[in-house]
Write an enzyme that holds these catalytic residues in place. Sequence first.
Site, mmCIF file in Angstrom:
data_model
loop_
_atom_site.group_PDB
_atom_site.id
_atom_site.type_symbol
_atom_site.label_atom_id
_atom_site.label_comp_id
_atom_site.label_asym_id
_atom_site.label_seq_id
_atom_site.Cartn_x
_atom_site.Cartn_y
_atom_site.Cartn_z
ATOM 1 N N ASP A 1 -11.741 8.568 -15.737
ATOM 2 C CA ASP A 1 -12.224 9.941 -15.578
ATOM 3 C C ASP A 1 -11.306 10.677 -14.589
ATOM 4 O O ASP A 1 -10.340 10.086 -14.085
ATOM 5 C CB ASP A 1 -13.689 9.939 -15.153
ATOM 6 C CG ASP A 1 -13.929 9.313 -13.782
ATOM 7 O OD1 ASP A 1 -12.966 9.115 -13.002
ATOM 8 O OD2 ASP A 1 -15.099 9.036 -13.476
ATOM 9 N N ILE B 1 -26.068 -4.419 -31.449
ATOM 10 C CA ILE B 1 -26.756 -4.400 -30.153
ATOM 11 C C ILE B 1 -28.111 -3.715 -30.314
ATOM 12 O O ILE B 1 -28.205 -2.654 -30.919
ATOM 13 C CB ILE B 1 -25.926 -3.628 -29.112
ATOM 14 C CG1 ILE B 1 -24.630 -4.373 -28.800
ATOM 15 C CG2 ILE B 1 -26.723 -3.377 -27.839
ATOM 16 C CD1 ILE B 1 -23.697 -3.601 -27.894
#
Length: 141
Positions: free
Chosen positions: A16, A59
Amino acid sequence: MLTSRRSVRVEWGDCDPANIVFFPRYFAWFDASTAHHFEVAGLPKTELIRKFNVVGFPIVETRAAFRIPSRHGDAVIIETEFTEFGRTSFKVRHRLMRDGKLAVEGFETRVLVRASADGSGIQPVQIPDEVKAVFNVNEAE
């Protein structure tokens, strides 16, 4: 219990603006590490799909604990273990290590699935004993 390890180098695009890994990248690395774990055990995903007539292991739950940041240029090691098998599900633990320290610990619950008979989606399938035996993990009660 089988533990697999894979190296990841943190790239610029993983970070980021503060130059730390953007948290979704960890989950992508953990996903790839689960597939790698099957491969290390001698069951690459293509073989698992072909041999047991399944379509994958999605998942159904995930979480992570972030301890120390990783930055562009860091080399990290992801250690992966399957910690528990149920009838159709299994639990995975990932430990991302940076400079010998635990940076992130990730957890997944996954389900082995096949295509629904009517083609409408997927459905859980019992995990074969042969698969469980490869990982040397106790079955959940």
